[in-house]
Design a protein around this motif. Structure first.
Motif, mmCIF file in Angstrom:
data_model
loop_
_atom_site.group_PDB
_atom_site.id
_atom_site.type_symbol
_atom_site.label_atom_id
_atom_site.label_comp_id
_atom_site.label_asym_id
_atom_site.label_seq_id
_atom_site.Cartn_x
_atom_site.Cartn_y
_atom_site.Cartn_z
ATOM 1 N N PRO A 60 0.803 -1.231 0.000
ATOM 2 C CA PRO A 60 0.000 0.000 0.000
ATOM 3 C C PRO A 60 0.839 1.286 0.000
ATOM 4 C CG PRO A 60 -0.097 -1.048 2.152
ATOM 5 C CD PRO A 60 0.605 -2.008 1.225
ATOM 6 N N ASP A 61 2.010 1.251 0.620
ATOM 7 C CA ASP A 61 2.842 2.455 0.682
ATOM 8 C C ASP A 61 3.378 2.857 -0.691
ATOM 9 O OD1 ASP A 61 2.420 2.535 3.422
ATOM 10 O OD2 ASP A 61 4.252 1.412 3.861
ATOM 11 N N THR A 62 3.948 1.885 -1.415
ATOM 12 C CA THR A 62 4.488 2.209 -2.734
ATOM 13 C C THR A 62 3.366 2.479 -3.737
ATOM 14 O OG1 THR A 62 4.674 -0.142 -3.298
ATOM 15 C CG2 THR A 62 6.645 0.935 -2.424
ATOM 16 N N LYS A 63 2.242 1.840 -3.534
ATOM 17 C CA LYS A 63 1.092 2.071 -4.415
ATOM 18 C C LYS A 63 0.601 3.518 -4.272
ATOM 19 C CE LYS A 63 -3.535 0.420 -5.489
ATOM 20 N NZ LYS A 63 -4.593 -0.541 -5.151
ATOM 21 N N LYS A 64 0.526 3.986 -3.035
ATOM 22 C CA LYS A 64 0.065 5.353 -2.784
ATOM 23 C C LYS A 64 1.024 6.377 -3.404
ATOM 24 C CE LYS A 64 -1.095 8.587 0.863
ATOM 25 N NZ LYS A 64 -1.148 8.855 2.305
ATOM 26 N N LEU A 65 2.324 6.184 -3.203
ATOM 27 C CA LEU A 65 3.311 7.109 -3.771
ATOM 28 C C LEU A 65 3.253 7.096 -5.302
ATOM 29 C CD1 LEU A 65 6.319 6.365 -1.419
ATOM 30 C CD2 LEU A 65 4.978 8.479 -1.522
ATOM 31 N N ARG A 66 3.145 5.910 -5.879
ATOM 32 C CA ARG A 66 3.054 5.775 -7.335
ATOM 33 C C ARG A 66 1.818 6.496 -7.867
ATOM 34 N NH1 ARG A 66 0.537 0.479 -9.624
ATOM 35 N NH2 ARG A 66 -1.149 1.607 -8.644
ATOM 36 N N ASP A 67 0.666 6.240 -7.249
ATOM 37 C CA ASP A 67 -0.591 6.835 -7.712
ATOM 38 C C ASP A 67 -0.594 8.357 -7.587
ATOM 39 O OD1 ASP A 67 -1.399 4.272 -8.257
ATOM 40 O OD2 ASP A 67 -2.811 4.138 -6.573
ATOM 41 N N GLU A 68 -0.102 8.875 -6.456
ATOM 42 C CA GLU A 68 -0.041 10.331 -6.270
ATOM 43 C C GLU A 68 0.868 10.973 -7.302
ATOM 44 O OE1 GLU A 68 1.106 10.969 -2.210
ATOM 45 O OE2 GLU A 68 -0.900 10.490 -1.452
ATOM 46 N N CYS A 69 2.001 10.355 -7.570
ATOM 47 C CA CYS A 69 2.928 10.897 -8.559
ATOM 48 C C CYS A 69 2.291 10.933 -9.939
ATOM 49 C CB CYS A 69 4.211 10.068 -8.583
ATOM 50 S SG CYS A 69 5.462 10.699 -9.727
ATOM 51 N N ILE A 70 1.624 9.852 -10.320
ATOM 52 C CA ILE A 70 1.007 9.788 -11.640
ATOM 53 C C ILE A 70 -0.081 10.846 -11.789
ATOM 54 C CG2 ILE A 70 -0.438 8.355 -13.158
ATOM 55 C CD1 ILE A 70 1.203 5.927 -12.163
ATOM 56 N N VAL A 71 -0.869 11.050 -10.747
ATOM 57 C CA VAL A 71 -1.939 12.054 -10.804
ATOM 58 C C VAL A 71 -1.353 13.458 -10.937
ATOM 59 C CG1 VAL A 71 -3.773 13.161 -9.450
ATOM 60 C CG2 VAL A 71 -3.663 10.669 -9.594
ATOM 61 N N GLN A 72 -0.295 13.738 -10.197
ATOM 62 C CA GLN A 72 0.283 15.083 -10.185
ATOM 63 C C GLN A 72 1.203 15.370 -11.370
ATOM 64 O OE1 GLN A 72 2.215 15.578 -6.400
ATOM 65 N NE2 GLN A 72 0.288 15.404 -5.259
ATOM 66 N N HIS A 73 1.954 14.358 -11.818
ATOM 67 C CA HIS A 73 3.008 14.620 -12.802
ATOM 68 C C HIS A 73 2.901 13.824 -14.100
ATOM 69 C CE1 HIS A 73 5.019 16.767 -9.560
ATOM 70 N NE2 HIS A 73 4.899 15.688 -8.808
ATOM 71 N N GLY A 74 2.011 12.851 -14.145
ATOM 72 C CA GLY A 74 1.891 12.011 -15.333
ATOM 73 C C GLY A 74 2.777 10.782 -15.233
ATOM 74 N N GLU A 75 2.404 9.756 -15.943
ATOM 75 C CA GLU A 75 3.093 8.465 -15.858
ATOM 76 C C GLU A 75 4.562 8.549 -16.281
ATOM 77 O OE1 GLU A 75 2.522 3.946 -17.600
ATOM 78 O OE2 GLU A 75 0.830 5.338 -17.672
ATOM 79 N N ASP A 76 4.865 9.334 -17.281
ATOM 80 C CA ASP A 76 6.242 9.420 -17.788
ATOM 81 C C ASP A 76 7.223 9.953 -16.749
ATOM 82 O OD1 ASP A 76 5.394 8.447 -20.218
ATOM 83 O OD2 ASP A 76 5.153 10.439 -21.115
ATOM 84 N N ALA A 77 6.752 10.785 -15.828
ATOM 85 C CA ALA A 77 7.627 11.388 -14.827
ATOM 86 C C ALA A 77 7.760 10.534 -13.567
ATOM 87 C CB ALA A 77 7.091 12.772 -14.449
ATOM 88 N N CYS A 78 7.107 9.390 -13.520
ATOM 89 C CA CYS A 78 7.044 8.618 -12.278
ATOM 90 C C CYS A 78 7.646 7.224 -12.370
ATOM 91 C CB CYS A 78 5.586 8.525 -11.829
ATOM 92 S SG CYS A 78 4.856 10.139 -11.528
ATOM 93 N N SER A 79 8.550 7.020 -13.280
ATOM 94 C CA SER A 79 9.113 5.681 -13.464
ATOM 95 C C SER A 79 9.796 5.168 -12.192
ATOM 96 C CB SER A 79 10.078 5.658 -14.638
ATOM 97 O OG SER A 79 11.130 6.567 -14.433
ATOM 98 N N LYS A 80 10.370 6.062 -11.412
ATOM 99 C CA LYS A 80 11.023 5.679 -10.154
ATOM 100 C C LYS A 80 10.014 5.021 -9.216
ATOM 101 C CE LYS A 80 12.893 7.941 -6.049
ATOM 102 N NZ LYS A 80 13.291 9.236 -5.482
ATOM 103 N N TRP A 81 8.846 5.616 -9.055
ATOM 104 C CA TRP A 81 7.824 5.095 -8.140
ATOM 105 C C TRP A 81 7.129 3.869 -8.723
ATOM 106 C CZ3 TRP A 81 9.069 6.703 -3.752
ATOM 107 C CH2 TRP A 81 9.521 8.001 -3.541
ATOM 108 N N ILE A 82 6.959 3.839 -10.018
ATOM 109 C CA ILE A 82 6.339 2.679 -10.670
ATOM 110 C C ILE A 82 7.227 1.458 -10.488
ATOM 111 C CG2 ILE A 82 5.676 1.695 -12.899
ATOM 112 C CD1 ILE A 82 4.846 4.613 -13.710
#
Length: 73
Positions: free
Chosen positions: A37-59
């Motif tokens: 749940p922790d990494t899922k939350k960080l991944r989802d928040e990043c994608i919503v705020q910055h888009g999928e391309d900017a969140c490869s680290k969290w994905i």
């Protein structure tokens, strides 16, 4: 087969192959939606705020967590 042992007594035969299987090959104990749940939350928040391309680290961090839980992703 390598790493398989069989124990036999008068009433049954038991294979120890499952006991020697690495953690990565074991069946997940949770549903994928409830794992990490922790990494899922960080991944989802990043994608919503910055888009999928900017969140490869969290994905990738979330995928690693899921793999550690036994999921094949």
């Amino acid at each position: 087969m390598v790493g398989v042992a069989t124990l036999t007594n008068s009433s049954s035969t038991v294979s120890l192959a499952a006991a020697e299987t690495p953690e990565l090959n074991q069946k997940p104990k949770k549903k994928i939606c409830c794992a990490c749940p922790d990494t899922k939350k960080l991944r989802d928040e990043c994608i919503v705020q910055h888009g999928e391309d900017a969140c490869s680290k969290w994905i990738e961090a979330h995928k690693q967590c899921l793999r550690a839980e036994g999921f094949n992703v």
